[in-house]
Design an enzyme around this catalytic site. Structure first.
Site, PDB file in Angstrom:
ATOM      1  CG  LEU A 153      -2.048  -1.054   1.182  1.00 16.64           C
ATOM      2  CD1 LEU A 153      -2.866  -0.988   2.462  1.00 16.64           C
ATOM      3  CD2 LEU A 153      -2.952  -0.869  -0.033  1.00 16.64           C
ATOM      4  CB  CYS A 211       1.832  -0.217   6.903  1.00 16.28           C
ATOM      5  SG  CYS A 211       2.540   1.455   6.824  1.00 16.28           S
ATOM      6  CG  HIS A 212      -0.816  -3.421   5.988  1.00 19.85           C
ATOM      7  ND1 HIS A 212      -0.492  -2.269   5.340  1.00 19.85           N
ATOM      8  CD2 HIS A 212      -2.091  -3.281   6.450  1.00 19.85           C
ATOM      9  CE1 HIS A 212      -1.517  -1.437   5.369  1.00 19.85           C
ATOM     10  NE2 HIS A 212      -2.508  -2.034   6.046  1.00 19.85           N
ATOM     11  N   GLY A 213       3.127  -5.507   7.946  1.00 22.42           N
ATOM     12  CA  GLY A 213       3.993  -6.625   8.273  1.00 22.42           C
ATOM     13  C   GLY A 213       4.606  -7.341   7.105  1.00 22.42           C
TER      14      GLY A 213
END
Length: 274
Positions: free
Chosen positions: A220, A238-240
């Site tokens: 993203l 952010c999301h690993g």
């Protein structure tokens, strides 16, 4: 009839004034009948003007020629109107209207003004159209500030082995990592079949010592942290997403590896990105 008319004039004004009235153009007596129809020679009733003294042999008739012609003919000897104008210059302007009518100044129909307005309007329309076309064409080309950021030259001399520096190129962060021999061996000791986006390290880093990637997570668009994660490369908080020492995705939601920009080495310790 012509002789009677001229004789009448000579008798009225006297012998002394006759030469001033009858001058300028000599007409033979044999050609007198050619002037009998002239409006200047209107017959006048006369008592007795048939005497030879009343009829001049070389007949002189005065005609108005306009400009300074009459004045020129009074000189002795007579000169042309042009010569007289050169000898006696004056600011007075006269016009000969015997042949054509002198039109008043101006244009009552306003035709010239109409042509001027229409031509000027068309010129303005053409200039505006040209400006729009040029603006449209130039808008598709890069501006000077964009061209200035199109490439970035980076000095690598101060980067220690094992360290990563971040530079800005075209508004994006770029990671430049100086890898150790152990990092290079670790990057090559990977089974490509196990990778989500298989890509050998040699294709991503032509110079094994230096790795250059864009520091934007392919999930993203977050910025990963260097020297972090399970594989010693980069970690996106952010999301690993986890990236290895070659910038390849190994774990997490990111679909592809970190992007490698176009770059080339100008010198051993100087690289041009872009």
């Amino acid at each position: 009839m012509l002789s009677r008319h001229l004789g009448r004039k000579a008798a009225d004004f006297g012998a002394a004034r006759a030469p001033a009235l009858l001058r300028s153009i000599a007409v033979p007596v044999a050609d007198r009948h050619a002037f009998t129809s002239s409006p200047l020679l209107t017959p006048v009733p006369s008592a007795n003007v048939d005497s030879p003294a009343a009829i001049p042999s070389p007949l002189h008739v005065s005609f108005s020629r306009g400009f300074a012609a009459d004045a020129a003919l009074t000189t002795d000897p007579p000169i042309t109107p042009t010569e007289l104008a050169l000898k006696t210059p004056t600011a007075t302007i006269t016009y000969d209207t015997t042949i054509h009518e002198r039109l008043p100044p101006g244009d009552p129909s306003k035709r010239a003004f109409t042509y001027l307005v229409l031509t000027g309007g068309r010129f303005i329309y053409a200039s505006a159209l040209r400006l729009l076309v040029l603006k449209f064409i130039l808008s598709m080309s890069a501006s000077k500030d964009v061209l200035a950021l199109a490439s970035l030259e980076v000095d690598l001399a101060n980067i220690e082995p094992g360290n990563t520096v971040t530079v800005k190129w075209r508004g994006k962060p770029v990671f430049i990592r100086r890898r150790t021999p152990a990092d290079v061996a670790k990057a090559n000791d990977v089974n490509l079949a196990e990778l989500r986006d298989p890509e050998p390290d040699s294709a991503r880093a032509p110079n094994p010592e230096w790795l250059v990637v864009i520091g934007v997570c392919t999930h993203l668009g977050c910025v990963p942290l260097p020297n972090a994660g399970d594989y010693g490369g980069w970690f996106c908080p952010c999301h690993g997403s986890h990236y290895d020492i070659s910038g390849r995705i190994r774990k997490g939601p990111a679909p592809t590896n970190l992007e490698v920009p176009t770059y080339k080495f100008l010198e051993e310790t100087k690289v041009l990105v872009g």
